[in-house]
Design a protein around this motif. Structure first.
Motif, mmCIF file in Angstrom:
data_model
loop_
_atom_site.group_PDB
_atom_site.id
_atom_site.type_symbol
_atom_site.label_atom_id
_atom_site.label_comp_id
_atom_site.label_asym_id
_atom_site.label_seq_id
_atom_site.Cartn_x
_atom_site.Cartn_y
_atom_site.Cartn_z
ATOM 1 N N ALA A 164 37.488 -32.555 -0.941
ATOM 2 C CA ALA A 164 38.080 -31.505 -1.769
ATOM 3 C C ALA A 164 39.547 -31.287 -1.424
ATOM 4 O O ALA A 164 40.372 -31.031 -2.306
ATOM 5 C CB ALA A 164 37.299 -30.210 -1.608
ATOM 6 N N ALA A 165 39.916 -31.383 -0.164
ATOM 7 C CA ALA A 165 41.315 -31.182 0.235
ATOM 8 C C ALA A 165 42.219 -32.239 -0.395
ATOM 9 O O ALA A 165 43.348 -31.943 -0.802
ATOM 10 C CB ALA A 165 41.443 -31.217 1.749
ATOM 11 N N LYS A 166 41.737 -33.468 -0.473
ATOM 12 C CA LYS A 166 42.537 -34.525 -1.097
ATOM 13 C C LYS A 166 42.737 -34.236 -2.578
ATOM 14 O O LYS A 166 43.838 -34.384 -3.107
ATOM 15 C CB LYS A 166 41.850 -35.877 -0.927
ATOM 16 N N VAL A 167 41.671 -33.815 -3.241
ATOM 17 C CA VAL A 167 41.766 -33.522 -4.672
ATOM 18 C C VAL A 167 42.678 -32.319 -4.899
ATOM 19 O O VAL A 167 43.549 -32.341 -5.768
ATOM 20 C CB VAL A 167 40.362 -33.276 -5.268
ATOM 21 N N ALA A 215 46.612 -21.180 -5.122
ATOM 22 C CA ALA A 215 45.560 -20.717 -4.212
ATOM 23 C C ALA A 215 44.221 -20.598 -4.947
ATOM 24 O O ALA A 215 43.169 -20.975 -4.416
ATOM 25 C CB ALA A 215 45.948 -19.370 -3.594
ATOM 26 N N GLY A 216 44.258 -20.112 -6.172
ATOM 27 C CA GLY A 216 43.028 -19.974 -6.957
ATOM 28 C C GLY A 216 42.391 -21.312 -7.267
ATOM 29 O O GLY A 216 41.165 -21.482 -7.121
ATOM 30 N N ILE A 217 43.193 -22.276 -7.677
ATOM 31 C CA ILE A 217 42.614 -23.572 -8.029
ATOM 32 C C ILE A 217 42.162 -24.320 -6.780
ATOM 33 O O ILE A 217 41.178 -25.063 -6.809
ATOM 34 C CB ILE A 217 43.582 -24.412 -8.892
ATOM 35 N N THR A 218 42.829 -24.097 -5.653
ATOM 36 C CA THR A 218 42.380 -24.702 -4.400
ATOM 37 C C THR A 218 41.049 -24.104 -3.977
ATOM 38 O O THR A 218 40.118 -24.836 -3.608
ATOM 39 C CB THR A 218 43.438 -24.500 -3.303
ATOM 40 N N ALA A 219 40.930 -22.787 -4.049
ATOM 41 C CA ALA A 219 39.661 -22.134 -3.703
ATOM 42 C C ALA A 219 38.553 -22.593 -4.644
ATOM 43 O O ALA A 219 37.417 -22.860 -4.215
ATOM 44 C CB ALA A 219 39.814 -20.620 -3.750
ATOM 45 N N GLY A 220 38.863 -22.706 -5.922
ATOM 46 C CA GLY A 220 37.873 -23.182 -6.889
ATOM 47 C C GLY A 220 37.434 -24.612 -6.613
ATOM 48 O O GLY A 220 36.261 -24.961 -6.753
ATOM 49 N N THR A 221 38.378 -25.453 -6.210
ATOM 50 C CA THR A 221 38.052 -26.840 -5.872
ATOM 51 C C THR A 221 37.119 -26.900 -4.677
ATOM 52 O O THR A 221 36.129 -27.644 -4.673
ATOM 53 C CB THR A 221 39.339 -27.632 -5.575
ATOM 54 N N THR A 255 37.086 -33.561 -16.715
ATOM 55 C CA THR A 255 36.223 -34.688 -16.361
ATOM 56 C C THR A 255 36.802 -35.458 -15.173
ATOM 57 O O THR A 255 36.091 -35.763 -14.209
ATOM 58 C CB THR A 255 36.041 -35.619 -17.573
ATOM 59 N N LEU A 256 38.083 -35.766 -15.223
ATOM 60 C CA LEU A 256 38.723 -36.471 -14.120
ATOM 61 C C LEU A 256 38.655 -35.648 -12.835
ATOM 62 O O LEU A 256 38.365 -36.183 -11.760
ATOM 63 C CB LEU A 256 40.174 -36.790 -14.470
ATOM 64 N N PHE A 257 38.888 -34.353 -12.941
ATOM 65 C CA PHE A 257 38.842 -33.458 -11.791
ATOM 66 C C PHE A 257 37.458 -33.489 -11.140
ATOM 67 O O PHE A 257 37.329 -33.635 -9.914
ATOM 68 C CB PHE A 257 39.204 -32.045 -12.264
ATOM 69 N N TYR A 258 36.407 -33.365 -11.934
ATOM 70 C CA TYR A 258 35.049 -33.370 -11.383
ATOM 71 C C TYR A 258 34.695 -34.722 -10.765
ATOM 72 O O TYR A 258 34.033 -34.784 -9.728
ATOM 73 C CB TYR A 258 34.025 -33.010 -12.455
ATOM 74 N N ILE A 259 35.117 -35.801 -11.398
ATOM 75 C CA ILE A 259 34.843 -37.126 -10.840
ATOM 76 C C ILE A 259 35.542 -37.280 -9.496
ATOM 77 O O ILE A 259 34.961 -37.782 -8.530
ATOM 78 C CB ILE A 259 35.275 -38.231 -11.834
#
Length: 147
Positions: free
Chosen positions: A98-101, A19-25, A87-91
């Motif tokens: 964001a939902a796909k990532v 949940a935290g990483i999803t909210a952060g994304t 880096t990959l995450f930000y790209i």
């Protein structure tokens, strides 16, 4: 904690982390699109290092046993898991929804289980394999859908 409580605590910790990483994304996609990749990763890694340093001082003895496997593992964690992954995450966030990532994070536990099976001979119960298939199908549905 007993075995069942320990398992439930682990499951709860995973859900909280997810949940935290999803909210952060979602936050990153909305407010951090123009952030420089290197500076963004540097600030996040420094924040995490500061928190881990505090936890280390409070709960660990602080002694490091330097060895070749430790150094190789540390270099891998710094270069691939931290700098490369950020880096990959930000790209991916800049290119996709964001939902796909965020949905890709659901693949981490199944992939680690398969890796443990390949590398360490861990057994995969039928229910685990079924869960992996359901997870992979859900991620496929999210990532193949139109934005």
């Amino acid at each position: 904690l007993g075995p069942l409580e320990g398992q439930m605590a682990g499951v709860l910790a995973n859900f909280i982390g997810l949940a935290g990483i999803t909210a952060g994304t979602l936050y990153q996609k909305r407010h951090g699109g123009g952030t420089n990749l290197r500076w963004g990763a540097a600030f996040q890694l420094c924040g995490a290092a500061g928190l881990l340093w505090i936890l280390t001082v409070c709960f660990e003895i602080g002694a490091i046993t330097w060895s070749a496997p430790f150094i190789v593992s540390l270099v891998w964690l710094v270069l691939a898991n931290s700098m490369g992954a950020f880096t990959l995450f930000y790209i991916l966030i800049r290119r996709d929804a964001a939902a796909k990532v965020a949905s890709l994070f659901y693949l981490v536990p199944p992939l680690v289980a398969v890796e443990a099976w390949i590398l360490f001979g861990e057994t995969l119960a039928p229910v685990a394999i079924l869960g992996m298939a359901v997870t992979a199908s859900g991620v496929a549905l999210v990532t193949k859908s139109n934005p």
